[in-house]
Design a protein around this motif. Structure first.
Motif, short mmCIF file in Angstrom:
data_model
loop_
_atom_site.label_atom_id
_atom_site.label_comp_id
_atom_site.label_asym_id
_atom_site.label_seq_id
_atom_site.Cartn_x
_atom_site.Cartn_y
_atom_site.Cartn_z
N VAL A 1 41.93 23.02 116.04
CA VAL A 1 42.66 23.98 116.87
C VAL A 1 42.29 23.77 118.34
O VAL A 1 41.10 23.80 118.70
CB VAL A 1 42.36 25.43 116.45
N LEU A 2 43.28 23.55 119.17
CA LEU A 2 43.06 23.32 120.59
C LEU A 2 42.65 24.59 121.31
O LEU A 2 43.05 25.70 120.92
CB LEU A 2 44.33 22.78 121.24
N GLY A 3 41.89 24.43 122.38
CA GLY A 3 41.60 25.55 123.25
C GLY A 3 42.85 25.96 124.02
O GLY A 3 43.85 25.25 124.05
N GLU A 4 42.77 27.10 124.66
CA GLU A 4 43.94 27.65 125.35
C GLU A 4 44.47 26.72 126.44
O GLU A 4 45.68 26.51 126.55
CB GLU A 4 43.59 29.02 125.94
N ASP A 5 43.58 26.16 127.25
CA ASP A 5 44.01 25.28 128.35
C ASP A 5 44.66 24.01 127.83
O ASP A 5 45.70 23.57 128.34
CB ASP A 5 42.83 24.94 129.25
N ASP A 6 44.05 23.40 126.82
CA ASP A 6 44.60 22.16 126.26
C ASP A 6 45.94 22.42 125.58
O ASP A 6 46.87 21.61 125.68
CB ASP A 6 43.62 21.55 125.25
N GLY B 1 52.02 22.06 125.90
CA GLY B 1 53.20 22.86 125.60
C GLY B 1 53.18 23.44 124.21
O GLY B 1 54.24 23.67 123.61
N LEU B 2 51.99 23.70 123.69
CA LEU B 2 51.84 24.23 122.34
C LEU B 2 51.23 25.63 122.38
O LEU B 2 50.70 26.06 123.41
CB LEU B 2 50.94 23.31 121.50
N ARG B 3 51.29 26.32 121.26
CA ARG B 3 50.70 27.65 121.16
C ARG B 3 49.20 27.53 120.89
O ARG B 3 48.79 26.78 120.01
CB ARG B 3 51.38 28.45 120.06
N ALA B 4 48.44 28.29 121.62
CA ALA B 4 47.00 28.30 121.39
C ALA B 4 46.69 28.87 120.02
O ALA B 4 47.38 29.78 119.55
CB ALA B 4 46.30 29.13 122.48
N GLY B 5 45.68 28.33 119.37
CA GLY B 5 45.26 28.85 118.07
C GLY B 5 45.97 28.24 116.89
O GLY B 5 45.64 28.54 115.74
N GLU B 6 46.95 27.36 117.14
CA GLU B 6 47.67 26.70 116.04
C GLU B 6 47.18 25.27 115.87
O GLU B 6 46.80 24.62 116.84
CB GLU B 6 49.17 26.69 116.31
N PRO B 7 47.18 24.75 114.63
CA PRO B 7 46.81 23.35 114.41
C PRO B 7 47.71 22.41 115.21
O PRO B 7 48.88 22.70 115.43
CB PRO B 7 46.99 23.16 112.90
N LEU B 8 47.17 21.30 115.62
CA LEU B 8 47.90 20.35 116.46
C LEU B 8 48.85 19.48 115.64
O LEU B 8 48.48 18.94 114.60
CB LEU B 8 46.90 19.45 117.19
N ASN B 9 50.08 19.35 116.12
CA ASN B 9 51.07 18.42 115.56
C ASN B 9 51.63 17.62 116.72
O ASN B 9 52.24 18.17 117.63
CB ASN B 9 52.18 19.18 114.83
N LEU B 10 51.43 16.29 116.71
CA LEU B 10 51.82 15.46 117.84
C LEU B 10 53.31 15.50 118.13
O LEU B 10 53.74 15.41 119.28
CB LEU B 10 51.38 14.00 117.61
N ASN B 11 54.12 15.67 117.08
CA ASN B 11 55.57 15.68 117.29
C ASN B 11 56.06 16.95 117.98
O ASN B 11 57.20 17.00 118.44
CB ASN B 11 56.31 15.51 115.95
N LYS B 12 55.20 17.96 118.07
CA LYS B 12 55.61 19.21 118.71
C LYS B 12 55.21 19.28 120.19
O LYS B 12 55.50 20.27 120.86
CB LYS B 12 55.02 20.39 117.95
N ILE B 13 54.57 18.24 120.68
CA ILE B 13 54.19 18.22 122.09
C ILE B 13 55.46 18.13 122.94
O ILE B 13 56.38 17.37 122.64
CB ILE B 13 53.26 17.02 122.38
N ASP B 14 55.51 18.89 124.02
CA ASP B 14 56.71 19.01 124.84
C ASP B 14 57.09 17.72 125.57
O ASP B 14 58.27 17.40 125.71
CB ASP B 14 56.50 20.10 125.91
N ALA B 15 56.13 16.99 126.06
CA ALA B 15 56.38 15.89 127.00
C ALA B 15 57.28 14.80 126.42
O ALA B 15 57.28 14.55 125.20
CB ALA B 15 55.06 15.27 127.43
#
Length: 368
Positions: free
Chosen positions: A44-49, A54-68
């Motif tokens: 789970v990423l920190g709030e700043d990361d 472009g993701l919600r803080a506190g959620e597991p990371l999914n590379l395909n959901k990154i905004d850029a």
């Protein structure tokens, strides 16, 4: 310790995604024109990361959901000297992109620590003042899903397509010579016409295990020497090919009613670090899956020096008595041989396959 020469995969013409296969050679290493697999992390990423990606803080990371539009993925290892040297280059490029109003909202940087724990990745980020998100891949799961594309440091440039997937538009093996080289690559890949890249045939290596050039007699001698010490006498040793195309040595040993059946697995692993040699060893386990010995063949540590007797004894102490059914986790602070963290990572990762191997032996009648 004797150094062993190894055969490695050679490039062949491959079509399709990383999940496709070429004959019986295995999955293709991800490269130009491939879509990224669905890479998700429990981390789970920190709030700043999270905000940066472009993701919600506190959620597991999914590379395909990154905004850029463009995601720059650096595969690194916290103990890799070349990866450490590349930090200032990446930091300079990151700051240059962040200050460029034309591209800063289109580009995101992320590092994946292959074989590294959360603790190790966080310490690396803090020690080297890394500005962009770093995530752990302690089980090598993401690295394997990518087809083990290359030795760290290794960089993938992936653009977002209209259907939300990520298309690999460029790769770079090894460190960049300068931040300018990295920035030039970023600017070029942002201009690529994606329709011209998708589905193109390309020359790629097939991701496959390396095979040690060592005689069957030598392997049998090493195993026999070990089993004689453990059980008194090696009566028979057979190399059994399993349906999965894996192989294991089945050994019958001992005297009279004290006879027992043992199993020995030769592991040959391609290094995940650009500075290191490949890893080769044998582990021996009994009928209940307990590891009873560890046989070094070719193991290296810092400066590619061979392991000494103390290193081998340390690893034996970490492994012997544990079960192949347990899926041994790797704790950097406890399990790594000093100066040989990357080799230790590969040893423990190989043992994670022990449960599958044991179940195959049961299914094919070699174990009750």
């Amino acid at each position: 310790m004797k150094r062993i020469e190894c055969l490695v995969a050679v490039p062949i013409l491959a079509l399709g995604s990383v999940f496709g296969t070429v004959g019986d050679e295995g999955p293709v290493r991800i490269g130009l024109g491939d879509y990224l697999p669905e890479l998700s992390f429990s981390f789970v990423l920190g709030e700043d990361d999270a905000r940066y990606l472009g993701l919600r803080a506190g959620e597991p990371l999914n590379l395909n959901k990154i905004d850029a539009d463009l995601v720059i993925i650096e595969l690194f290892i916290t103990q890799c000297f070349k990866c450490e040297k590349q930090v200032p280059i990446y930091e300079e490029a990151f700051k240059a992109v962040s200050s460029d109003s034309e591209i800063r909202d289109r580009v995101a940087f992320i590092g994946i620590g292959i074989g590294n724990s959360i603790t190790s990745v966080r310490a690396f980020k803090e020690t080297h003042s890394v500005s962009f998100p770093l995530v752990p891949d302690d089980s090598l799961s993401a690295f394997k899903q990518l087809g083990e594309p290359g030795r760290a440091p290794y960089t993938l440039f992936a653009r977002k397509t209209e259907d939300g997937r990520r298309l690999v538009v460029s790769t770079h093996g090894g460190p960049f010579r300068s931040a300018k080289d990295l920035l030039d690559e970023i600017r070029v890949t942002l201009e690529y016409e994606l329709s011209l890249i998708r589905g193109e045939p390309r020359m790629q290596e097939v991701a496959q295990d390396i095979e040690c050039v060592i005689s069957a007699e030598e392997i049998r001698r090493l195993i026999t020497q070990t089993v004689d010490t453990l059980s008194g006498k090696t009566r028979r040793i057979d190399l059994v090919k399993l349906k999965s195309k894996d192989s294991v040595y089945v050994i019958r040993a001992g005297y009279g009613r004290q006879r027992r059946k043992l199993f020995a697995k030769l592991e040959s692993r391609r290094t995940i670090c650009g500075d290191c040699h490949d890893t080769h060893f044998v582990y021996v386990f009994d009928e209940v899956g307990k590891i009873v010995d560890f046989i070094p063949i070719s193991l290296s540590k810092i400066a590619n020096m061979d392991w000494d007797e103390d290193d081998v004894e340390f690893m034996k102490d970490r492994l012997i008595g544990h079960s192949v059914l347990g899926g041994e986790g790797f704790d950097l602070e406890v399990d790594a041989v000093t100066g040989a963290t990357i080799t230790s990572i590969l040893i423990f990762d190989s043992l994670r396959n022990g449960k599958r191997l044991y179940q195959e032996l049961v299914a094919e009648g070699h174990l009750p």
